[in-house]
Structure formats: structure tokens, C-alpha cells
Design a protein around this motif. Sequence first.
Motif, PDB file in Angstrom:
ATOM      1  N   ASN A 282       6.324  -0.805   8.862  1.00  0.00           N
ATOM      2  CA  ASN A 282       6.564  -1.435   7.487  1.00  0.00           C
ATOM      3  C   ASN A 282       6.297  -2.880   7.062  1.00  0.00           C
ATOM      4  N   GLU A 295      11.798  -6.668   0.645  1.00  0.00           N
ATOM      5  CA  GLU A 295      12.667  -6.211  -0.718  1.00  0.00           C
ATOM      6  C   GLU A 295      11.494  -5.956  -1.729  1.00  0.00           C
ATOM      7  N   ARG A 298       9.059  -2.975  -0.839  1.00  0.00           N
ATOM      8  CA  ARG A 298       9.667  -1.574  -1.228  1.00  0.00           C
ATOM      9  C   ARG A 298       9.957  -1.320  -2.797  1.00  0.00           C
ATOM     10  N   ALA A 299      10.285  -2.405  -3.407  1.00  0.00           N
ATOM     11  CA  ALA A 299      10.356  -2.219  -5.025  1.00  0.00           C
ATOM     12  C   ALA A 299       9.267  -1.717  -5.749  1.00  0.00           C
ATOM     13  N   ARG A 302       7.900   1.898  -4.327  1.00  0.00           N
ATOM     14  CA  ARG A 302       8.824   3.054  -5.164  1.00  0.00           C
ATOM     15  C   ARG A 302       8.377   3.029  -6.621  1.00  0.00           C
ATOM     16  N   SER A 308      10.061   6.230  -1.833  1.00  0.00           N
ATOM     17  CA  SER A 308      10.440   5.273  -1.157  1.00  0.00           C
ATOM     18  C   SER A 308       9.283   5.293   0.059  1.00  0.00           C
ATOM     19  N   SER A 310       9.797   5.355   3.349  1.00  0.00           N
ATOM     20  CA  SER A 310      10.141   6.073   4.274  1.00  0.00           C
ATOM     21  C   SER A 310       9.757   7.428   3.872  1.00  0.00           C
ATOM     22  N   CYS A 311       9.971   8.006   2.647  1.00  0.00           N
ATOM     23  CA  CYS A 311       9.809   9.274   2.091  1.00  0.00           C
ATOM     24  C   CYS A 311       8.247   9.524   2.089  1.00  0.00           C
ATOM     25  N   ALA A 328      15.451   6.689   2.127  1.00  0.00           N
ATOM     26  CA  ALA A 328      16.186   7.158   0.733  1.00  0.00           C
ATOM     27  C   ALA A 328      15.469   8.526   0.435  1.00  0.00           C
ATOM     28  N   CYS A 330      14.193  11.474  -1.700  1.00  0.00           N
ATOM     29  CA  CYS A 330      12.838  11.569  -2.297  1.00  0.00           C
ATOM     30  C   CYS A 330      12.786  12.356  -3.557  1.00  0.00           C
TER      31      CYS A 330
END
Length: 335
Positions: A282, A295, A298-299, A302, A308, A310-311, A328, A330
Motif C-alpha cells: 500500500n 492517512e 486511505r481516507a 475510502r 478500505s 484492504s477490503c 477494515a 467492508c
Amino acid sequence: MFNPPGLVAILAYDGLCTFEFGIAVEIFGLPRPEFDFPWYQHRIVAVDPSPITATEGIQIVSGFGLDSLCEAQTIIIPGWRRRDETPPQALLDALRAASDRGARLVSICSGVFVLAAAGLLSGKRATTHWRYTRELAEKFPDITVDPNVLYVDSGQIITSAGSAAGIDACLHLICRDYGTHIANVVARRLVMAPQRSGGQIQFIPSPVAQKPRDEVASVLEWILQNLHMNLSVQQMAERAVMSERTFLRRFKEAMGTTPKAWLLQARMNLARELLESNALLNEQIMEQCGFQSMESFRAAFRKSAGVSLSCYRKTFGGNRPVDSAPAADCFSPAQ
């Protein structure tokens, strides 16, 4: 690799909108020998007795009636013949039953009036062709009508704007089912951009520019080649050899959105493809997409994808773990 998305039922009716109908058949009914996994099953369902008479006298024969909608996981409504006509009660009942059991419903252009008449859009956000948005809002005040977007994804229901926006909506559905890479492959076969920038506001009549915005097109190409850089609007304007104020105005005229919004979407498109390849951490993807912190990356992801990092990787990137960060929860992406 992928869970089969099941049967797509495409409605056909007297007075059928053939372009919208053709979009659905092309995308969901065409054989896909380039893929080694199950594609959509496909069925044409007659709303009226066969043969169906479409525009210009074209006739369509189907052996499936509304009772067969009970087997469909996805139902496409390709336009509707008259917006002031109440659709047949049998059709409305079949769509309500399909919705109750969790089937997905997709309307193209004026097909949204059928969903609205069935009461399936009450309290929801939806769109249609910009010529019909005011009419839709006045006739169904319990619907939040967005006149500016190409499509609205509310999870179980997707509504699209004018005819060609049906392609965008259908490609978006493929992206939900198979991921960005597969949607891009289908888009290339259509000779279509996988995701158009801006909304349908750019298609509402306005004064015609005196000359093509070639300078904007060249800047877009340069941006896509340099997404890893910390790009600013000032740099874009300098690349276009114009003032920042002029560049902002011309970019909005050409793309229907701001340079920052377009840049962010381009970064998110790249992030999706890199996550699907499952070859990079990532942190590496973050750097290639031009973000300065995990940070913020990721925000932004999403907010764009609805899930997320990872999802998304778990869903579309295979099973090989490359990131040790905790996953996180999903949830279905919505636009």
C-alpha cells in the motif's frame, strides 16, 4: 476467481428505446472469450406480448415474460416509451418483488420513471437525462434528483442519465462485480473511456467554443503520466501556457469539473488498478499515486471507492497478502 454475477434480465417493450436496449445487450449479452471466468447470463424479457415493436418498426421476439424476472439477479430498464404513461401494473409488481428479494435494478435514461412509478426510489437519490430531471422531481417529489451526474449508485439501484450514460452505469456495475481492470477491458472493446470525467452538466447546451481545447487535452495526458508527482493547479496552468485563472475556467468548460477533482479521480483509478494487480505494498501504491501520507491516501480511497484499501484488495486483488495493516469493515460502494 470471481463469484458468478448471475442472470441479467433486459426488459423489452412496445416502443422500445433501441439505443439504450442495445447498450445493455452489448455489455451483458455479448460473448467474452477474452475472459477465463463466468460472465453474466443474459435474457431478454418481454413486458408486452411478442413480437415487441421498437422504434422505426424493428421487431423483437422473446420467449420470456415478466414471470421469468424471479430468476434475475440484475434487471435492466432501457428507457421507457412515454414518461407520462403509468407502466403496466404487472411490471411494477414484478419489479417490487425483485427488489424485495434483493435483485439489482438499473435504469437507463427515462427508465427511471418506471422505478419511480413502482415506488422504489422514494427517499433515494437518482438521476435521468438532463431534459427530464425537472419533470422527474416535480412528478415524484420524494426523490432527490441529481441533474449533474452521469449515474447514481445507491447500492441495490443504479440510475443513469441520458442514453450514452447507460454505458457508464453498466461499466460501473462491472467494476463492482469484477473490479476496475475487467471493466477497463470491456471499455476498450467498446472503444470507450472506462470512466468519463465530470457529469452530464457538460452536455447541457451552452455556447460553442470557437476552437477545440487542445491545450487542456495535452495537460490531461501529462497529468496521467505524472500522477506520482505532487502536482498543483499552477503547474498545470504553466504546462498549458496560460494564467491559473484562465486555465481553471477552460478546464471546467472542457471537463465539467475542477482540475483538483479530476486529478484526484485519476489517482483513485490508478490506485484501484494497482491494488488489483496485488503486486505492490500500500505504501508503494500511495507513492505512485502522488500522496504524501498513508492517512490521507486511505481516507481519499475510502471516500472514492466506498471501501478500505484492504477490503478492496481482498475483493479484487486475489488472496496473496502484501499489507500487514488490519482490515477494515467492508461495505458496498455507492456513488
